[in-house]
Write a protein that holds these residues in place. Sequence first.
Motif, PDB file in Angstrom:
ATOM      1  N   GLN A 140      -0.719  -0.286   5.519  1.00 47.06           N
ATOM      2  CA  GLN A 140      -0.046  -0.250   4.205  1.00 47.06           C
ATOM      3  C   GLN A 140      -1.265   0.600   3.159  1.00 47.06           C
ATOM      4  O   GLN A 140      -0.768   1.545   2.431  1.00 47.06           O
ATOM      5  CB  GLN A 140      -0.280  -1.541   3.656  1.00 47.06           C
ATOM      6  CG  GLN A 140       0.851  -2.411   4.098  1.00 47.06           C
ATOM      7  CD  GLN A 140       0.807  -3.906   3.763  1.00 47.06           C
ATOM      8  OE1 GLN A 140      -0.272  -4.538   3.889  1.00 47.06           O
ATOM      9  NE2 GLN A 140       1.750  -4.239   2.816  1.00 47.06           N
ATOM     10  N   LEU A 141      -2.483   0.505   3.367  1.00 44.84           N
ATOM     11  CA  LEU A 141      -3.487   1.292   2.591  1.00 44.84           C
ATOM     12  C   LEU A 141      -3.041   2.717   2.888  1.00 44.84           C
ATOM     13  O   LEU A 141      -3.382   3.700   1.948  1.00 44.84           O
ATOM     14  CB  LEU A 141      -4.776   0.887   2.982  1.00 44.84           C
ATOM     15  CG  LEU A 141      -6.003   1.700   2.183  1.00 44.84           C
ATOM     16  CD1 LEU A 141      -5.856   1.246   0.642  1.00 44.84           C
ATOM     17  CD2 LEU A 141      -7.331   1.276   2.938  1.00 44.84           C
ATOM     18  N   ALA A 142      -3.142   3.291   4.198  1.00 43.17           N
ATOM     19  CA  ALA A 142      -2.757   4.566   4.607  1.00 43.17           C
ATOM     20  C   ALA A 142      -1.671   4.908   4.059  1.00 43.17           C
ATOM     21  O   ALA A 142      -1.379   6.195   3.486  1.00 43.17           O
ATOM     22  CB  ALA A 142      -2.899   4.778   6.136  1.00 43.17           C
ATOM     23  N   ASP A 143      -0.464   4.516   4.059  1.00 43.35           N
ATOM     24  CA  ASP A 143       1.010   4.713   3.548  1.00 43.35           C
ATOM     25  C   ASP A 143       0.816   4.995   1.991  1.00 43.35           C
ATOM     26  O   ASP A 143       1.282   5.953   1.557  1.00 43.35           O
ATOM     27  CB  ASP A 143       2.008   3.691   3.718  1.00 43.35           C
ATOM     28  CG  ASP A 143       2.240   3.514   5.237  1.00 43.35           C
ATOM     29  OD1 ASP A 143       2.015   4.600   6.104  1.00 43.35           O
ATOM     30  OD2 ASP A 143       2.848   2.697   5.720  1.00 43.35           O
ATOM     31  N   VAL A 144       0.293   3.893   1.257  1.00 49.82           N
ATOM     32  CA  VAL A 144       0.154   4.101  -0.208  1.00 49.82           C
ATOM     33  C   VAL A 144      -0.798   5.276  -0.466  1.00 49.82           C
ATOM     34  O   VAL A 144      -0.495   5.925  -1.301  1.00 49.82           O
ATOM     35  CB  VAL A 144      -0.357   2.721  -0.746  1.00 49.82           C
ATOM     36  CG1 VAL A 144      -0.620   3.005  -2.498  1.00 49.82           C
ATOM     37  CG2 VAL A 144       0.753   1.664  -0.497  1.00 49.82           C
ATOM     38  N   SER A 145      -1.910   5.356   0.084  1.00 49.54           N
ATOM     39  CA  SER A 145      -2.809   6.576  -0.210  1.00 49.54           C
ATOM     40  C   SER A 145      -2.127   8.008   0.096  1.00 49.54           C
ATOM     41  O   SER A 145      -2.288   8.776  -0.886  1.00 49.54           O
ATOM     42  CB  SER A 145      -3.865   6.407   0.679  1.00 49.54           C
ATOM     43  OG  SER A 145      -4.875   5.192   0.400  1.00 49.54           O
ATOM     44  N   ALA A 146      -1.419   7.953   1.091  1.00 51.18           N
ATOM     45  CA  ALA A 146      -0.719   9.396   1.301  1.00 51.18           C
ATOM     46  C   ALA A 146       0.398   9.728   0.134  1.00 51.18           C
ATOM     47  O   ALA A 146       0.598  10.873  -0.353  1.00 51.18           O
ATOM     48  CB  ALA A 146       0.068   9.251   2.608  1.00 51.18           C
TER      49      ALA A 146
END
Length: 290
Positions: free
Chosen positions: A91-97
């Motif tokens: 989730q952190l990676a998806d939102v950051s991207a």
Amino acid sequence: DLGAFGGLIDHTAAHYRDAPAITDDRGTVSFRELDQASNALARGLVDKGIRAGAVIATLHRNSRDVMVTISAANKIGVRTVLMNTGFAGPQLADVSAREHVSCILVDDEFEDLLATLAPDTLRFTGSRLGELTDNQSTSPLPAPRQPGGLALLTSGTTGTPKGVPRNRIDPALAAQLLDRIPWPRDGAYYIAAPLFHATGLATCALGLVLGNRIVMARRFDPEATLKAIAEHRVRAVILVPTMLQRILDLGPDVLAKYDTSALKVLFAAGSSLSPALCRRAHDAFGAVLY
């Protein structure tokens, strides 16, 4: 224009100076110290190549770090995304991207999540923040051409949480909040609601503007909350209904151990309040629930 939060920290430092601003798990910081920490972090971010128009993220539990990071970013024209501390790595990676995050500041406990981010994302854990702030000037910064905004995240009930920009604070919303609720001045607020949600962040900002000490803890504990209310003569508590229920579930014997007579506002938001919970809150604390 230093932005909503950059301007807030700058203004309150000039107005309240060495009065206590935030008491968290690391102790107490004054309004002046909060502003100085924000200025130092802003310069540290610039030194790492973060420029106006960039996007950074913060993944912090309730502490001074949230306000310092947002205000520092505001002061250099950088947008801040407030990440949910319940996120898993994907989730952190998806939102950051999706939000184009180029730098993230996190509490040490979240370090393992950072492996999921794009390799070129700058990352700073709590123990590495000195790299950004050591030897930096704490003097005021010139206003950026355009102040940095912030993005709060949706709950993610219809997919990955999405960033909702808050580049300008609507004065009508603040006026409504002030009109409906008798917010105290020059006292103490206890903010249990998470600062990455609008309720916690807005009431933290409001409390600081009114000259209050903001008391908070990284993790919610119902009895520790009562203890802090008594110790600091807290006049306003901000929480979500489940937290209120957990406090009341301690029972009358535990509640009676702590002096909560200073309490004027018990502000609950974020989900529905049952009539039964309202009655229990009234019986325990009086007519203070909003």
